[in-house]
Scaffold this motif. Structure first.
Motif, PDB file in Angstrom:
ATOM      1  N   PRO A 108       5.226 -90.867 -24.671  1.00  0.00           N
ATOM      2  CA  PRO A 108       5.187 -92.215 -25.225  1.00  0.00           C
ATOM      3  C   PRO A 108       6.543 -92.885 -25.064  1.00  0.00           C
ATOM      4  O   PRO A 108       7.576 -92.213 -25.027  1.00  0.00           O
ATOM      5  CB  PRO A 108       4.878 -91.977 -26.694  1.00  0.00           C
ATOM      6  N   THR A 137       6.207 -97.075 -34.540  1.00  0.00           N
ATOM      7  CA  THR A 137       5.039 -97.218 -33.675  1.00  0.00           C
ATOM      8  C   THR A 137       5.496 -97.130 -32.238  1.00  0.00           C
ATOM      9  O   THR A 137       6.655 -97.363 -31.931  1.00  0.00           O
ATOM     10  CB  THR A 137       4.338 -98.582 -33.860  1.00  0.00           C
ATOM     11  N   CYS A 138       4.578 -96.787 -31.394  1.00  0.00           N
ATOM     12  CA  CYS A 138       4.889 -96.623 -29.989  1.00  0.00           C
ATOM     13  C   CYS A 138       4.326 -97.792 -29.213  1.00  0.00           C
ATOM     14  O   CYS A 138       3.176 -97.775 -28.807  1.00  0.00           O
ATOM     15  CB  CYS A 138       4.272 -95.333 -29.482  1.00  0.00           C
ATOM     16  N   GLU A 139       5.094 -98.808 -29.058  1.00  0.00           N
ATOM     17  CA  GLU A 139       4.630 -99.923 -28.243  1.00  0.00           C
ATOM     18  C   GLU A 139       4.973 -99.619 -26.799  1.00  0.00           C
ATOM     19  O   GLU A 139       6.096 -99.250 -26.484  1.00  0.00           O
ATOM     20  CB  GLU A 139       5.319-101.214 -28.678  1.00  0.00           C
ATOM     21  N   TYR A 161      -7.380-101.081 -24.436  1.00  0.00           N
ATOM     22  CA  TYR A 161      -8.754-100.861 -24.892  1.00  0.00           C
ATOM     23  C   TYR A 161      -9.570-102.069 -24.503  1.00  0.00           C
ATOM     24  O   TYR A 161      -9.466-103.124 -25.110  1.00  0.00           O
ATOM     25  CB  TYR A 161      -8.764-100.592 -26.400  1.00  0.00           C
ATOM     26  N   GLY A 188      -1.677 -93.236 -20.025  1.00  0.00           N
ATOM     27  CA  GLY A 188      -0.980 -92.252 -20.830  1.00  0.00           C
ATOM     28  C   GLY A 188      -1.385 -92.307 -22.279  1.00  0.00           C
ATOM     29  O   GLY A 188      -0.759 -91.714 -23.137  1.00  0.00           O
ATOM     30  N   PHE A 189      -2.462 -93.015 -22.547  1.00  0.00           N
ATOM     31  CA  PHE A 189      -2.922 -93.105 -23.925  1.00  0.00           C
ATOM     32  C   PHE A 189      -3.659 -91.842 -24.334  1.00  0.00           C
ATOM     33  O   PHE A 189      -3.957 -91.624 -25.489  1.00  0.00           O
ATOM     34  CB  PHE A 189      -3.796 -94.347 -24.081  1.00  0.00           C
ATOM     35  N   HIS A 191      -2.587 -88.758 -23.233  1.00  0.00           N
ATOM     36  CA  HIS A 191      -1.724 -87.591 -23.001  1.00  0.00           C
ATOM     37  C   HIS A 191      -1.631 -86.752 -24.270  1.00  0.00           C
ATOM     38  O   HIS A 191      -1.268 -87.245 -25.327  1.00  0.00           O
ATOM     39  CB  HIS A 191      -0.337 -88.056 -22.582  1.00  0.00           C
TER      40      HIS A 191
ATOM     41  N   THR B  66      -3.555 -89.631 -30.341  1.00  0.00           N
ATOM     42  CA  THR B  66      -2.284 -89.398 -29.666  1.00  0.00           C
ATOM     43  C   THR B  66      -1.279 -90.424 -30.161  1.00  0.00           C
ATOM     44  O   THR B  66      -1.653 -91.466 -30.696  1.00  0.00           O
ATOM     45  CB  THR B  66      -2.416 -89.541 -28.139  1.00  0.00           C
ATOM     46  N   LYS B  67       0.004 -90.109 -29.965  1.00  0.00           N
ATOM     47  CA  LYS B  67       1.052 -91.030 -30.406  1.00  0.00           C
ATOM     48  C   LYS B  67       0.884 -92.407 -29.764  1.00  0.00           C
ATOM     49  O   LYS B  67       1.098 -93.428 -30.381  1.00  0.00           O
ATOM     50  CB  LYS B  67       2.412 -90.430 -30.053  1.00  0.00           C
ATOM     51  N   ASN B  68       0.460 -92.395 -28.512  1.00  0.00           N
ATOM     52  CA  ASN B  68       0.322 -93.650 -27.776  1.00  0.00           C
ATOM     53  C   ASN B  68      -0.815 -94.528 -28.282  1.00  0.00           C
ATOM     54  O   ASN B  68      -0.782 -95.735 -28.133  1.00  0.00           O
ATOM     55  CB  ASN B  68       0.098 -93.341 -26.291  1.00  0.00           C
ATOM     56  N   SER B  69      -1.855 -93.922 -28.848  1.00  0.00           N
ATOM     57  CA  SER B  69      -3.008 -94.728 -29.269  1.00  0.00           C
ATOM     58  C   SER B  69      -2.937 -95.079 -30.747  1.00  0.00           C
ATOM     59  O   SER B  69      -3.772 -95.828 -31.243  1.00  0.00           O
ATOM     60  CB  SER B  69      -4.311 -93.988 -28.958  1.00  0.00           C
ATOM     61  N   GLU B  70      -1.944 -94.545 -31.451  1.00  0.00           N
ATOM     62  CA  GLU B  70      -1.845 -94.751 -32.895  1.00  0.00           C
ATOM     63  C   GLU B  70      -1.819 -96.247 -33.260  1.00  0.00           C
ATOM     64  O   GLU B  70      -2.600 -96.707 -34.092  1.00  0.00           O
ATOM     65  CB  GLU B  70      -0.578 -94.062 -33.402  1.00  0.00           C
ATOM     66  N   GLY B  71      -0.922 -96.978 -32.603  1.00  0.00           N
ATOM     67  CA  GLY B  71      -0.773 -98.396 -32.912  1.00  0.00           C
ATOM     68  C   GLY B  71      -2.049 -99.164 -32.644  1.00  0.00           C
ATOM     69  O   GLY B  71      -2.466-100.005 -33.449  1.00  0.00           O
ATOM     70  N   ALA B  72      -2.688 -98.860 -31.515  1.00  0.00           N
ATOM     71  CA  ALA B  72      -3.912 -99.565 -31.139  1.00  0.00           C
ATOM     72  C   ALA B  72      -5.034 -99.286 -32.133  1.00  0.00           C
ATOM     73  O   ALA B  72      -5.803-100.184 -32.476  1.00  0.00           O
ATOM     74  CB  ALA B  72      -4.325 -99.153 -29.734  1.00  0.00           C
TER      75      ALA B  72
END
Lengths: 537, 140
Positions: A108, A137-139, A161, A188-189, A191, B66-72
């Motif tokens: 991320p 948060t991971c933007e 999405y 990479g969403f 991973h 996953t960490k990457n989808s958390e915000g979404a």
């Protein structure tokens, strides 16, 4: 045939480009993948090269830990780009001479720049987890062009999405009117970090973990891993077991291809095709449930055989049901594929030629649609594929329509393979007397099989313990997706979902270790005017 | 179940579902889609898959977060109008499942959004989702 890695070609890091150039000229022009292994005192990079006759070569080089850098090979093999990026993120190795953007690819965006690369041996999984948990948060950063946009251009963001995709992925499309000028890809969403987890679990538990890399080709993943482990152990599974594995793998190919054929209908707005194909596909899912007890994650393959035997009456049932399925499928697809909706929306769309397909190291149906017979079942036969007589369809055009035709033919060919195998089925007990719980002697091996989406590659390094020292997975989508981002240019936005999904992408497979940042990574962009002229020509 | 049923109020007669893949292996996602196709045909209960969370009553989460989808996931949850129901579909969405100790995984969906119903299974069969949504629309 997958096998133990007996000999590697050891070279100095400085000479890697020259050596690879020599090998490519000798016909070893397909870069299967690049594997990095942390040997504690140094980091080993293995370049797995293959030719089109089924030979494979492993070129190994060691680079010091304190100065982890090596020249890129993308100038020679453009398809190596994503493999190298993956290593940069997971092992902290920099590849110099690359004309691409750098930054986070796999991890991320919020993983702090100075933090240790997660796949190094001295880094604990929990340590990475804690570091990530501390981040708010991971933007992710959307990729945009560095050159200012011309007034006619618009950037259309798609995803991560988005209703057009069933999996998360992010595209920024630079468009001029309806036309795509440049496509940037950020994935990479999904991973998860499976390769690291595989190092901490025993071989038996790894089968269940690696199977869950992907829910569509799950038997292929477990089989490929088991194939490599069996080579390390020197175990030969009973022949009935290899027959049964092959049958399950072929059933999986049928289910995967018909799933895709349905979805392609959905994406071009032909929903009846989706409903019909998915309706008859349930028959195959039922068979898989009867064989293994589960529709999706079959846990069928185990070290030294299969987990349960299939009775003769069930085998006959498989034969009858697949025959019936084949009839329905052929009828249905004959009608659907020749319908105007499908032809109009897919013929001549997403075109590429064999040179481009080779350049990006594509595998599976994507390579075959451009006219090259590249199928691991033929090149390096494994399982029971040597016992059956089958053909691998190829097409010449290399567009979405030829991908549809190839997959339809492959489904029918798979049914043919299953029937031959059931006819020839040897007797015996395919189930090992007890599950493998021991240690695996030191050594390295690779597994290479033809998953529904193309060549799947596993590298396993054992060190006399209960857990593997290193497991490397290279999934077919990672090899194919580079092509897509490059062929999008010049097509209209309405064709975009069809082109992207034409390679049958499976991001859960790919993202377990990989994030991709941009299509070619080029920072410059052609002026729209120039592109227009190009198109007119 | 009854309390969840009453939570939806008048909207429960025709549930609109938004599907969110928070990092799953595709197993649950494909089974989810399969439940909409002719063999299982969820639409007969008025259930519809919607492309926008703003139209949805039910959020179905598949896969470990996953960490990457958390915000979404947070954003999408916030976009669904009240009253809303969150279903964690599959073992991974319930607890993180087989991936629980992987470094990029936060755990189940309940780590990020409040989950009302958990459907375990790897993956759960489409029948499970059909039965669940049937109970939600028609009552126990």
């Amino acid at each position: 045939m997958s096998g133990k890695i007996q000999s590697k070609m050891f070279v100095e890091p400085g000479t890697i480009l020259d050596i690879l150039k020599k090998e490519v000229d000798n016909g070893f022009n397909h870069l299967v993948t690049v594997t990095a292994v942390d040997l504690k005192e140094s980091i080993e990079l293995i370049y797995h090269l293959s030719d089109l006759k089924g030979n494979i070569k492993h070129v190994s080089t060691r680079i010091p830990r304190d100065k982890p850098e090596i020249a890129t090979v993308t100038t020679l093999i453009p398809g190596a780009d994503f493999y190298e990026r993956e290593i940069t993120d997971l092992f902290g190795i920099s590849f110099y001479g690359k004309q691409t953007t750098t930054g986070r690819f796999i991890l991320p965006e919020c993983y702090p720049p100075g933090s240790p690369p997660p796949l190094l041996k001295n880094v604990d999984s929990n340590q990475v987890k804690d570091t990530l948990a501390k981040q708010e948060t991971c933007e992710f950063k959307a990729t945009t062009l560095h050159a200012p946009l011309s007034p006619e251009s618009v950037v259309v963001p798609v995803g991560p999405y988005h209703p057009a995709f069933k999996e998360p992925e992010y595209f920024s499309l630079v468009t001029d009117g309806e036309r795509i000028v440049k496509a940037f890809l950020r994935i990479g969403f999904v991973h998860r970090g499976i390769e690291k987890a595989a190092e901490t679990r025993s071989y038996l538990r790894d089968i269940f973990l690696l199977e869950r890399v992907c829910g569509i080709c799950s038997a292929s993943h477990s089989w490929c891993f088991v194939e490599a482990v069996e080579k390390l152990l020197g175990v030969e599974p009973p022949s009935r077991a290899t027959y049964l594995r092959t049958i399950v793998a072929e059933l999986e190919r049928i289910h995967s291809h018909s799933l895709w054929l349905g979805l392609v209908g959905y994406w071009i707005g032909f929903e009846s095709m989706f409903m019909w194909v998915w309706g008859i596909r349930e028959e195959i899912m039922n068979l898989m449930e009867e064989i293994s007890g589960n529709r999706v994650h079959k846990s069928f393959v185990t070290i030294g055989g299969v987990r349960r035997d299939v009775s003769d009456s069930l085998l006959r049932k498989i034969q009858e049901r697949t025959k019936e399925f084949g009839k329905q499928f052929e009828n249905l697809l004959d009608t659907l594929v020749s319908s105007e909706e499908v032809i109009e929306r897919t013929k001549g769309i997403g075109k590429y030629d064999i040179e481009v397909a080779r350049k990006f190291c594509t595998v599976g149906p994507v390579r075959r649609a451009a006219g090259e017979l590249f199928d691991v079942r033929k090149l390096e036969p494994y399982g029971a594929y040597t016992e059956v007589d089958f053909e691998v369809p190829t097409e010449e055009e290399g567009d979405v329509y030829s991908l549809i035709k190839i997959r339809v033919k492959e489904v029918l060919e798979s049914i043919n393979i299953i029937h031959q195998l059931i006819e020839k089925m040897p007797s015996g007990n395919p189930v090992p007397s007890r599950y493998f719980m021991g240690t695996v002697p030191e050594g390295e091996a690779y597994g290479r099989i033809e998953a529904p989406r193309g060549e799947l590659f596993y590298y396993v390094k054992a060190n006399n313990t209960h857990n593997p020292y290193r497991v490397k997975i290279r999934t077919p989508t990672l090899a194919n997706i580079q092509l897509v981002a490059n062929i999008l240019e010049g097509y209209s936005i309405s064709d975009f979902p069809v082109i992207v999904t034409s390679i049958d992408p499976c991001f859960s497979c790919m993202d377990r270790v990989t994030v991709i940042n941009s299509s070619t990574g080029e920072k410059t962009v052609l002026p729209v005017k120039l592109l227009k002229e190009k198109r007119r020509r | 179940m009854t309390s969840i049923n009453s939570k939806l109020g008048f909207r429960k007669k025709s549930l609109w579902v938004y599907h969110f893949n928070s990092g799953g292996c595709n197993g649950c996602d494909i089974e989810f889609v399969a439940s909409l196709t002719p063999r299982f045909d969820l639409e007969r209960y008025g259930v519809q898959l919607v492309p926008s969370p703003r139209h949805a009553d039910v959020l179905v989460v598949t896969g470990p977060v996953t960490k990457n989808s958390e915000g979404a996931l947070k954003t999408i949850y916030d976009q669904i109008p009240e009253p809303k129901i969150v279903i964690a579909f599959g073992t991974c969405a319930c607890s993180g499942g087989v991936f629980n100790n992987c470094y990029n995984i936060l755990g189940g969906a309940d780590k990020v959004v409040p989950v009302d119903i958990k459907v375990p299974g790897c993956p759960p069969k489409p029948e499970a989702l059909v039965e669940l949504l049937k109970k939600l629309t028609l009552g126990d």
